[in-house]
Design a protein around this motif. Structure first.
Motif, short mmCIF file in Angstrom:
data_model
loop_
_atom_site.label_atom_id
_atom_site.label_comp_id
_atom_site.label_asym_id
_atom_site.label_seq_id
_atom_site.Cartn_x
_atom_site.Cartn_y
_atom_site.Cartn_z
N GLU A 93 25.02 42.67 65.52
CA GLU A 93 24.27 42.23 64.35
C GLU A 93 25.12 42.35 63.11
OE1 GLU A 93 21.24 45.01 66.63
OE2 GLU A 93 21.81 45.46 64.56
N PHE A 94 25.02 41.37 62.26
CA PHE A 94 25.69 41.42 60.96
C PHE A 94 24.62 41.54 59.89
CE2 PHE A 94 28.79 40.66 57.77
CZ PHE A 94 28.15 39.95 56.78
N LEU B 280 32.54 61.04 49.33
CA LEU B 280 31.76 60.05 48.59
C LEU B 280 31.20 59.01 49.54
CD1 LEU B 280 34.16 59.34 45.61
CD2 LEU B 280 32.14 60.76 45.58
N THR B 281 30.11 58.39 49.12
CA THR B 281 29.54 57.31 49.93
C THR B 281 30.34 56.06 49.65
OG1 THR B 281 27.41 58.36 49.65
CG2 THR B 281 27.40 56.11 50.44
N LYS C 115 26.08 65.24 56.41
CA LYS C 115 26.53 64.96 55.05
C LYS C 115 25.58 65.61 54.05
CE LYS C 115 28.43 61.45 52.21
NZ LYS C 115 27.80 60.30 51.60
N LYS D 209 27.92 46.11 67.52
CA LYS D 209 28.52 45.13 66.62
C LYS D 209 27.89 43.74 66.67
CE LYS D 209 32.18 47.75 65.37
NZ LYS D 209 33.58 47.72 65.76
N GLU E 131 34.67 58.94 59.21
CA GLU E 131 34.53 58.00 60.33
C GLU E 131 35.15 56.68 59.94
OE1 GLU E 131 30.28 59.24 62.13
OE2 GLU E 131 31.14 57.33 62.74
N SER E 132 35.98 56.11 60.80
CA SER E 132 36.74 54.92 60.41
C SER E 132 35.89 53.66 60.54
CB SER E 132 37.98 54.79 61.28
OG SER E 132 37.59 54.67 62.64
N PHE E 133 36.30 52.66 59.79
CA PHE E 133 35.72 51.33 59.91
C PHE E 133 36.72 50.44 60.64
CE2 PHE E 133 31.90 51.36 57.35
CZ PHE E 133 32.07 52.44 56.52
N SER E 134 36.26 49.33 61.19
CA SER E 134 37.18 48.43 61.89
C SER E 134 37.70 47.38 60.94
CB SER E 134 36.45 47.72 63.03
OG SER E 134 35.91 48.64 63.91
N GLU F 289 30.01 52.92 60.13
CA GLU F 289 29.99 51.57 60.70
C GLU F 289 28.95 51.48 61.81
OE1 GLU F 289 33.62 50.46 62.56
OE2 GLU F 289 33.65 48.55 61.49
N ILE G 63 34.25 41.11 53.49
CA ILE G 63 33.47 41.93 54.41
C ILE G 63 33.68 41.48 55.86
CG2 ILE G 63 31.10 42.49 55.06
CD1 ILE G 63 30.35 42.63 52.29
N GLY G 64 34.08 40.21 56.05
CA GLY G 64 34.37 39.74 57.40
C GLY G 64 33.09 39.47 58.17
N ASP G 65 33.12 39.76 59.46
CA ASP G 65 31.94 39.50 60.27
C ASP G 65 31.40 40.81 60.81
OD1 ASP G 65 34.02 38.26 63.03
OD2 ASP G 65 33.76 40.25 62.18
N SER G 66 30.54 40.74 61.82
CA SER G 66 29.91 41.96 62.33
C SER G 66 30.94 42.88 62.98
CB SER G 66 28.83 41.60 63.34
OG SER G 66 29.41 40.94 64.44
N GLN G 67 32.09 42.32 63.40
CA GLN G 67 33.05 43.15 64.14
C GLN G 67 33.96 43.95 63.21
OE1 GLN G 67 33.43 43.08 67.49
NE2 GLN G 67 32.39 41.23 68.15
N SER G 68 34.51 43.32 62.18
CA SER G 68 35.51 44.03 61.38
C SER G 68 35.65 43.44 59.98
CB SER G 68 36.87 43.96 62.08
OG SER G 68 37.10 42.67 62.58
N TYR G 69 36.25 44.25 59.11
CA TYR G 69 36.57 43.79 57.76
C TYR G 69 37.85 42.96 57.83
CZ TYR G 69 33.12 46.85 55.65
OH TYR G 69 31.94 47.44 55.27
N LYS H 42 27.05 46.42 56.23
CA LYS H 42 27.55 46.63 57.59
C LYS H 42 27.61 48.10 57.97
CE LYS H 42 31.53 44.54 58.10
NZ LYS H 42 32.59 43.89 58.89
N VAL I 173 32.36 52.54 51.02
CA VAL I 173 32.39 51.52 52.03
C VAL I 173 33.44 50.52 51.54
CG1 VAL I 173 31.02 49.51 52.65
CG2 VAL I 173 30.07 51.74 52.96
N PRO J 56 26.89 56.91 55.22
CA PRO J 56 26.82 55.71 56.04
C PRO J 56 28.11 55.43 56.81
CG PRO J 56 26.93 55.17 53.69
CD PRO J 56 27.00 56.65 53.80
#
Lengths: 151, 224
Positions: free
Chosen positions: B42-43, A12-13, B15, B40, A48-51, B36, A86-92, B93, A15, B34
């Motif tokens: 840009e937000f 599934l899509t 996909k 990193k 694919e993992s997210f941070s 990540e 959602i956090g910032d550009s680096q991680s949740y 993101k 996030v 989609p």
């Protein structure tokens, strides 16, 4: 307008969104935070993992300043946590400040998965060494775990 | 009108994917994500689309040319069109990779790519506002040719030929919106209005075919 949702056989899509319980693997532990990779969102396994980021003040609900990160998580631990934002550009941003959240699978220094013996301790079944973790209160899983360890 | 053939779900790694044939023109589209955003710095509260349009080195007859500038331009155009259809606010993101590969070029390549994109996005179950359909035409002396060959397509270097120009259009049927409109050449208002009507009708016919194919392939996949 109508919204139609199609569930195909594929992934599934999804996030991470605030309030979701996610399964993460800890990748880095410092004194102030722990960095992790989000492997599953609710019951959907990601390709694919997210941070994610777990801050010191979000580890437990009480005594937030007495938390020691290295006694709560170690790299490689599988942890159940909840998405705060959602956090910032680096991680949740994640939290384990609930009884049901925390470490579910951890490998001890003996290389064998440890068994939970409390809310702050886990024990290696091979070396009987105890290690500190912030353990998750996942009751049914604990029983399954003990069975597999006995085998 | 030219023969149209399409298939979905051919590329195992992606996909969602689709293969679209428009006469002799052949395009493959694959959708990944989609996932990540690796860069990193840009937000973005909304998702992003990364669109890559490529000609295979064997895709055209004659001498090989350097097409990188054309590829970059088409990538950008298609990306703007797709951003209006995909529900980007559903994956913050995160980035969606959409790749096109032209296997053979014989006119109507951008239109074939947009159709392939519509099918591939549906195959990948990406949340969208509507299904993308596209058609193109070349206008020559009040004669409108839908889905022209490369030799019939208007080209600025075709001196001496009585061409007016090309129109490429992508259309969303349920919302009755045009998401992509590209013209080349010098076109008169009357012929444009006429061409638009014919192109939109072609799109409506395509959508019926797309829908029945997607429904059939979904039912086959989920028979178990």
């Amino acid at each position: 307008t109508h919204v139609v949702e199609v569930f195909s056989g594929k992934e599934l899509t999804v996030v991470p969104s605030p309030g979701d319980v996610v399964t993460v693997r800890i990748s880095q532990v410092t004194q102030r935070y722990a960095k992790c990779q989000i492997l599953c969102i609710r019951d959907v396994e990601l390709s694919e993992s997210f941070s994610g980021l777990l801050r010191k003040e979000d580890v437990q609900a009480e005594q937030k300043d007495k938390v020691e990160m290295y006694k709560s998580f170690r790299p490689g631990d599988i942890v159940l946590s909840k998405v705060v934002s959602i956090g910032d550009s680096q991680s949740y941003l994640l939290t384990t400040a609930e009884d049901e959240l925390g470490v579910v699978i951890a490998y001890g220094e003996g290389g064998v998965p440890m068994v939970a013996i409390g809310w702050q301790e886990m024990q290696c079944p091979k070396t009987f060494q105890k290690e500190n973790r912030k353990v998750a209160k996942v009751v049914s899983e604990l029983f399954e775990f003990e069975e597999s360890v006995d085998k | 009108m030219k023969k149209v053939y399409f298939q979905t779900g051919l590329t195992g790694g992606a996909k969602g994917s689709s293969y679209f044939e428009l006469g002799n023109s052949k395009v493959i589209c694959s959708v990944l994500g989609p996932h990540e955003i690796k860069k990193k710095s840009e937000f973005s509260i909304n998702g992003q689309i990364s669109c890559k349009f490529e000609y295979a080195s064997f895709s055209h007859r004659g001498q090989s040319q350097d097409r990188s500038s054309k590829e970059a331009e088409i990538s950008d155009l298609i990306k703007t069109a797709l951003e209006s259809v995909v529900c980007l606010e559903m994956f913050p993101k995160a980035i969606l990779d959409i790749n096109f590969l032209v296997l053979e070029e014989d006119g109507g390549v951008i239109s074939a790519a947009l159709n392939a994109a519509g099918l591939a996005l549906a195959d990948a179950s990406i949340p969208m506002w509507d299904l993308i359909t596209s058609s193109c035409a070349s206008l020559c002396d009040n004669e409108i040719k839908i889905f022209p060959n490369q030799s019939d397509e208007y080209c600025p270097s075709n001196d001496g030929l009585d061409m007016e120009g090309n129109v490429v259009l992508a259309y969303l049927i349920a919302s009755n919106q045009i998401i992509f409109y590209h013209t080349d050449g010098v076109l008169s208002k009357e012929s444009l209005v006429d061409a638009n009507k014919k192109l939109i009708d072609t799109c409506k016919g395509m959508q019926a075919q797309f829908k029945s194919h997607l429904l059939k392939s979904f039912c086959e996949k989920n028979k178990n």
